[in-house]
Write an enzyme that holds these catalytic residues in place. Structure first.
Site, short mmCIF file in Angstrom:
data_model
loop_
_atom_site.label_atom_id
_atom_site.label_comp_id
_atom_site.label_asym_id
_atom_site.label_seq_id
_atom_site.Cartn_x
_atom_site.Cartn_y
_atom_site.Cartn_z
N PRO A 39 38.10 52.07 42.68
CA PRO A 39 36.87 52.77 42.91
C PRO A 39 36.82 54.05 42.08
CG PRO A 39 37.88 52.06 44.96
CD PRO A 39 38.68 51.52 43.85
N GLU A 40 35.74 54.22 41.38
CA GLU A 40 35.47 55.47 40.67
C GLU A 40 34.46 56.23 41.53
OE1 GLU A 40 34.58 54.80 36.47
OE2 GLU A 40 35.57 52.85 36.56
N ARG A 51 47.85 46.45 46.21
CA ARG A 51 48.83 46.93 45.22
C ARG A 51 49.63 48.13 45.69
NH1 ARG A 51 46.16 46.89 39.34
NH2 ARG A 51 48.31 47.30 38.76
#
Length: 271
Positions: free
Chosen positions: A2-3, A112
């Site tokens: 997410p940016e 991750r």
DNA sequence: AGGCGTACCTGAGGGC
DNA sequence: TGCCCTCAGGTACGCC
């Protein structure tokens, strides 16, 4: 991860979904995810506190508590903040979970395991290293030019540096550079005034449009309700190597810059 | 100080 | 089918 647009979408969704809820307990299933407090008892520290609001700074989602403390969440590449209904099983790959007294849950999930969460005290300057908010009032063309002055780093790497501008990541850096017709490798300090102006406008435009479309779901991203965004359908260059440039028709390429995949048009992003 | 490379992780997808 | 390789919205850290 997410940016900025994805973090903003998540924050808005969370605000609606969990504001006012009281925390009953917090479960930590992957200890390295919680940066602070280091000593366990994370659940005990949070129990009884209430969600006062949810905000965003750069790519960070901030969950503000009525005690004045905040939970600052870095989603990194695959982190998700998901609101779950009472009785739902733990969301897949949940590393930390806030359990509310009404039985609902906020799951911080991350396949991750890169995502991090920290509890910050009232007034603690956790964001001292973070740069300017691109959608805030202080981000002017002059401010951008001042930051770029004498920087030798490629403009793409400059855009990814969170200490300068907070919130721009790989997707939006590629998209903004294409829109402004700037070559990703051009040293930041060598952009002309006109190019700086175009870049500034492109950043504002791309970020605002992406927020409007609730972010980009290139692969993993979903919002607080588990719903994908829509901006992946209107991406012009990101992930589109081999396809024609929407502006000039030449084939888009993928190169590697600052260890990141970089998509651009050799023909209309010349300098 | 600034700039660059590496480490941290798991899973998806392509080639053979 | 399965193995092996590459790739992925990020950032912290160490080195020059």
């Amino acid at each position: 991860m997410p940016e900025l647009p994805e973090a903003e979408t998540i924050a808005r969704g969370l605000r609606r979904a969990i504001a006012g809820k009281t925390i009953r307990d917090a479960g930590v299933y992957l200890p390295k995810v919680v940066i602070a407090p280091k000593r366990p008892r994370f659940g005990a520290q949070l129990a009884g506190d209430r969600i006062a609001g949810v905000g965003r700074r750069g790519k960070y989602v901030t969950i503000e508590l009525s005690s004045g403390r905040s939970l600052v969440v870095s989603l990194r590449m695959t982190g998700r903040l998901i609101v779950q209904a009472a009785g739902d099983g733990l969301y897949p790959y949940t590393n930390v979970a806030l359990e509310f007294v009404d039985g609902t849950r906020l799951a911080f999930a991350d396949v991750r395991q890169f995502g991090r969460m920290r509890l910050v005290r009232p007034g603690e300057r956790w964001d001292a290293e973070l740069g300017i908010e691109p959608l805030g009032g202080e981000f002017s063309v002059a401010a951008l030019r001042a930051m770029m002055r004498r920087r030798t780093t490629p403009i793409k790497a400059f855009l990814l540096d969170q200490k300068r501008i907070a919130g721009v990541g790989n997707i939006y850096a590629c998209e903004a550079l294409w829109e402004a017709q700037i070559k990703p490798t051009t040293p930041a300090g060598r952009l002309s005034a006109g190019r700086a102006e175009r870049l500034h406008a492109a950043l504002l435009s791309v970020l605002a449009r992406a927020i409007e479309m609730r972010g980009t779901s290139a692969r993993d991203y979903v919002d607080a309700e588990g719903i994908a965004g829509g901006f992946q359908n209107v991406l012009t260059v990101y992930g589109r190597a081999g396809e024609p440039c929407p502006r000039c028709g030449k084939e888009l390429v993928r190169t590697v810059l600052a260890q990141r995949g970089t998509w651009w048009c050799r023909s209309c992003q010349r300098t």
